[in-house]
Design a protein around this motif. Structure first.
Motif, mmCIF file in Angstrom:
data_model
loop_
_atom_site.group_PDB
_atom_site.id
_atom_site.type_symbol
_atom_site.label_atom_id
_atom_site.label_comp_id
_atom_site.label_asym_id
_atom_site.label_seq_id
_atom_site.Cartn_x
_atom_site.Cartn_y
_atom_site.Cartn_z
ATOM 1 N N THR A 158 0.833 -1.202 0.000
ATOM 2 C CA THR A 158 0.000 0.000 0.000
ATOM 3 C C THR A 158 0.869 1.254 0.000
ATOM 4 O O THR A 158 0.643 2.205 -0.764
ATOM 5 N N LEU A 159 1.890 1.263 0.857
ATOM 6 C CA LEU A 159 2.800 2.401 0.911
ATOM 7 C C LEU A 159 3.581 2.547 -0.387
ATOM 8 O O LEU A 159 3.784 3.674 -0.886
ATOM 9 N N TYR A 160 4.001 1.424 -0.949
ATOM 10 C CA TYR A 160 4.740 1.468 -2.210
ATOM 11 C C TYR A 160 3.881 2.083 -3.319
ATOM 12 O O TYR A 160 4.326 2.985 -4.046
ATOM 13 N N HIS A 161 2.641 1.593 -3.462
ATOM 14 C CA HIS A 161 1.776 2.112 -4.530
ATOM 15 C C HIS A 161 1.490 3.604 -4.322
ATOM 16 O O HIS A 161 1.424 4.369 -5.294
ATOM 17 N N ALA A 162 1.356 4.032 -3.070
ATOM 18 C CA ALA A 162 1.143 5.458 -2.798
ATOM 19 C C ALA A 162 2.375 6.265 -3.186
ATOM 20 O O ALA A 162 2.254 7.380 -3.716
ATOM 21 N N SER A 163 3.544 5.716 -2.947
ATOM 22 C CA SER A 163 4.772 6.443 -3.301
ATOM 23 C C SER A 163 4.895 6.614 -4.807
ATOM 24 O O SER A 163 5.346 7.655 -5.284
ATOM 25 N N VAL A 164 4.497 5.591 -5.551
ATOM 26 C CA VAL A 164 4.565 5.668 -7.015
ATOM 27 C C VAL A 164 3.533 6.658 -7.537
ATOM 28 O O VAL A 164 3.829 7.504 -8.396
ATOM 29 N N ALA A 165 2.320 6.575 -6.997
ATOM 30 C CA ALA A 165 1.241 7.437 -7.478
ATOM 31 C C ALA A 165 1.553 8.907 -7.239
ATOM 32 O O ALA A 165 1.165 9.771 -8.039
ATOM 33 N N ASN A 166 2.249 9.199 -6.152
ATOM 34 C CA ASN A 166 2.524 10.592 -5.785
ATOM 35 C C ASN A 166 3.972 10.999 -5.996
ATOM 36 O O ASN A 166 4.362 12.102 -5.608
ATOM 37 N N ASP A 167 4.769 10.090 -6.593
ATOM 38 C CA ASP A 167 6.199 10.338 -6.794
ATOM 39 C C ASP A 167 6.832 10.858 -5.501
ATOM 40 O O ASP A 167 7.527 11.875 -5.477
ATOM 41 N N ASN A 168 6.580 10.132 -4.419
ATOM 42 C CA ASN A 168 7.002 10.562 -3.095
ATOM 43 C C ASN A 168 8.072 9.605 -2.571
ATOM 44 O O ASN A 168 7.785 8.474 -2.195
ATOM 45 N N ARG A 169 9.308 10.074 -2.538
ATOM 46 C CA ARG A 169 10.418 9.208 -2.127
ATOM 47 C C ARG A 169 10.408 8.926 -0.634
ATOM 48 O O ARG A 169 10.900 7.899 -0.180
ATOM 49 N N THR A 170 9.845 9.832 0.145
ATOM 50 C CA THR A 170 9.773 9.590 1.586
ATOM 51 C C THR A 170 8.834 8.432 1.886
ATOM 52 O O THR A 170 9.147 7.560 2.710
ATOM 53 N N VAL A 171 7.716 8.400 1.204
ATOM 54 C CA VAL A 171 6.794 7.275 1.383
ATOM 55 C C VAL A 171 7.451 5.984 0.897
ATOM 56 O O VAL A 171 7.297 4.923 1.511
#
Length: 619
Positions: free
Chosen positions: A390-403
């Motif tokens: 879940t965290l991985y997919h959120a990081s990809v969707a938002n281009d968020n390296r911290t996530v």
């Protein structure tokens, strides 16, 4: 990594994943599907909704900040009470809270919360506080800590100070010397005070009386600036009449390490030979061997390794080099025994080098059947794994390296206690999701069930092979480097701006674009990144004449890599082992071993690590 001494490596968590593989060909186990499937086991943790996981994430950093800044216990209590199951965020919050509790000596609360931590997730400082609280009784912990010469967490310093009077006083003074030489002055003073012999206020001269005064004088030759002096041996000798044998012996060892790391190996050997071996720490022992190794003084290499503590002797690194020394000395039977031990140490640089010394070769024959769809479905329904995804997919969707970083932490937490069949099923799930770096992480953790197609995955093969061949480099080498740099993590970024699969700095990318007449499409563009990276790697190789030196140069800068050469041609493995930067030394070994595995998987002709690492030209 292109010049990671100039920059910090790809997301810190990714660097921790680095582990290259070596498999001895003969013992590969045959595992049938019937043996494989029944052993796949996952937890019964509930799969949480994405909104719950992201709500936890939103509160996670503020909770840590509150704990660190003001010691806000209630922030930790509130966060932990909201968790429906254990997870990586909760574990980190609890560890930080425990540090606060330990520092304040609130032992009843500390012990209650400490009992909730998974044993694999307890950080070092809380292990020390647990000794102080009575939650643990591990006498070996203190025995190991007192041998450390460098910085330790505050809780561990407190433990040593409270235990100091009952410890071997020679070891206590050795740690005080080590702390002073590493500029940890306050910790040194506190430890000396704990045994009732406070250090003088002004260090560097024979102030006061007794041992503390001698230690003050010793500091005049063990501080960082003094140790760099090429005349340091004479300076130590000049004051040795006012020092004990142990104090002078410590100074020689500390200076030997400094000169070895500065590539002054001749001076280093002279200093080490006068050192008190009982006070050498692990790093000093290793630089002692490297200093002799640099000159191929095999008798000395053998003698030094034979005198090392057993823990070091049993490392595959020193098993291999002692075997080489024994072989050079004509003691083939003993050499073969040590090569055998090193070759069975797992999947690493020296295991493969030892295997080849025995006449074996790399094997990439997987012995585990790929996970079935049912097994992958079970893995995806493990609550801890699902949370990471879940965290991985959120990081990809938002281009968020911290996530993405938190997703990696959660993945490591999720697979920490899995058996090997489960690890491979989890790895397959991560690979399918595109969570490449953590697919490799899970596959790398197996020792018996091996899936080389995940462990050494090769995405973007057409692109990488095409550009590697255009510039005349081995595609396997390019893959070995990419695996170490980014673990095929699209959009990887270092904290100082190096980008993409091959971790190029923007300035380097612009220079390469200018030289090859290419327009920039951004370093997150897979094809553009590989095109520039392979060209740059080939350019460094062409200017150095050595893949091994070029690999070092890609990580630490070509100028440094050239400085580390000897005045005569040097065996590549010796060059790699004597690189002064820990990160670069480890990097070169892993990239070169990776390349050997990829060559085997790709059916390329260069499947010998010994031949690949070759010889580094003289200065």
């Amino acid at each position: 990594m292109q010049n990671t001494i100039w920059r910090i490596s790809v997301i810190t968590a990714v660097v921790a994943l680095a582990a290259c593989s070596t498999q001895r060909e003969a013992p590969v186990e045959t595992v049938t599907p019937s043996e494989h499937k029944p052993h796949v086991q996952f937890s019964n943790k509930t799969v949480e909704s994405s909104s719950k996981v992201m709500s936890d994430y939103a509160q996670y950093q503020p909770t840590l900040d509150a704990l660190r800044a003001v010691g806000n216990d209630q922030a930790a209590i509130n966060f932990l009470n909201q968790q429906t199951s254990d997870n990586a965020m909760a574990e980190r919050v609890r560890n930080q809270w425990l540090k606060n509790l330990g520092a304040r000596g609130q032992w009843s609360t500390f012990n209650a919360e400490y009992a909730k931590l998974d044993k694999g997730g307890i950080d070092q400082e809380n292990q020390c506080y647990a000794q102080l609280s009575g939650a643990e009784r591990n006498t070996q912990l203190v025995s190991n800590l007192i041998l450390e010469h460098g910085k330790l967490p505050a809780g561990c310093n407190t433990l040593l100070q409270q235990s100091a009077s009952g410890l071997n006083q020679n070891q206590v003074w050795s740690r005080i010397r080590g702390l002073l030489s590493n500029n940890q002055i306050t910790d040194a003073r506190n430890l000396a005070a704990a045994i009732g012999q406070p250090l003088p206020s002004a260090l560097g001269s024979l102030n006061g009386s007794g041992m503390a005064a001698q230690e003050s004088l010793l500091y005049s030759v063990t501080n960082a600036n003094a140790r760099k002096d090429n005349n340091i041996g004479n300076r130590i000798a000049a004051i040795s009449g006012n020092l004990s044998r142990e104090q002078a012996g410590f100074a020689y060892g500390a200076a030997g390490e400094t000169h070895a790391k500065s590539q002054n190996f001749g001076v280093a050997l002279q200093l080490f030979n006068q050192a008190d071996r009982a006070q050498l720490d692990e790093e000093q022992w290793e630089w002692y061997v490297r200093s002799a190794l640099r000159f191929s003084r095999w008798q000395e290499v053998n003698n030094i390794i034979a005198a090392m503590p057993a823990k070091l002797q049993n490392k595959e690194d020193w098993q291999y080099w002692r075997a080489r020394a024994l072989q050079a000395m004509g003691q083939s039977a003993q050499a073969q025994q040590l090569f055998q031990k090193a070759s069975q140490s797992g999947r690493n640089f020296y295991a493969l080098m030892a295997l080849e010394a025995l006449g074996g070769k790399v094997s990439t024959n997987s012995n585990a059947k790929p996970a079935s769809e049912a097994e992958k479905a079970r893995a995806a329904q493990d609550g801890a794994i699902a949370r990471a995804l879940t965290l991985y997919h959120a990081s990809v969707a938002n281009d968020n390296r911290t996530v993405r970083n938190i997703a990696q932490q959660q993945w490591r937490y999720a697979v920490r206690n899995l058996n090997e069949s489960s690890l491979l099923a989890a790895a397959a799930v991560a690979q399918k999701a595109g969570f490449n770096e953590m697919a490799i992480y899970a596959a790398d953790r197996t020792n018996h069930l091996l899936d080389f197609n995940i462990r050494y995955m090769s995405p973007y093969k057409d692109i990488t092979t095409r550009y590697a061949r255009q510039v005349g480099i081995d595609p396997a080498w390019a893959y070995g480097l990419i695996r170490q740099e980014s673990r095929f993590m699209i959009g990887a970024r270092s904290h100082v701006g190096a980008s993409g699969l091959m971790q190029l700095m923007p300035a380097t990318a612009r220079e390469v674009e200018r030289k090859i007449g290419a327009s920039s499409t951004g370093l997150d563009d897979i094809e553009h990144n590989i095109k520039l990276g392979t060209w740059y790697l080939a350019d460094v190789r062409n200017s150095s004449g050595s893949e091994t030196m070029a690999t070092a140069g890609y990580n630490a800068g070509p100028g440094r890599a050239r400085q580390w050469r000897a005045n005569v041609p040097l065996e590549g493995a010796i060059y790699a082992e004597t690189i002064p930067f820990n990160e670069t030394r480890d990097y070169v070994k892993k990239v070169m071993a990776n390349a050997t595995y990829y060559a085997s998987l790709f059916g390329e002709p260069r499947q010998s690590l010994t031949q690949r690492i070759g010889t580094v030209p003289a200065k």
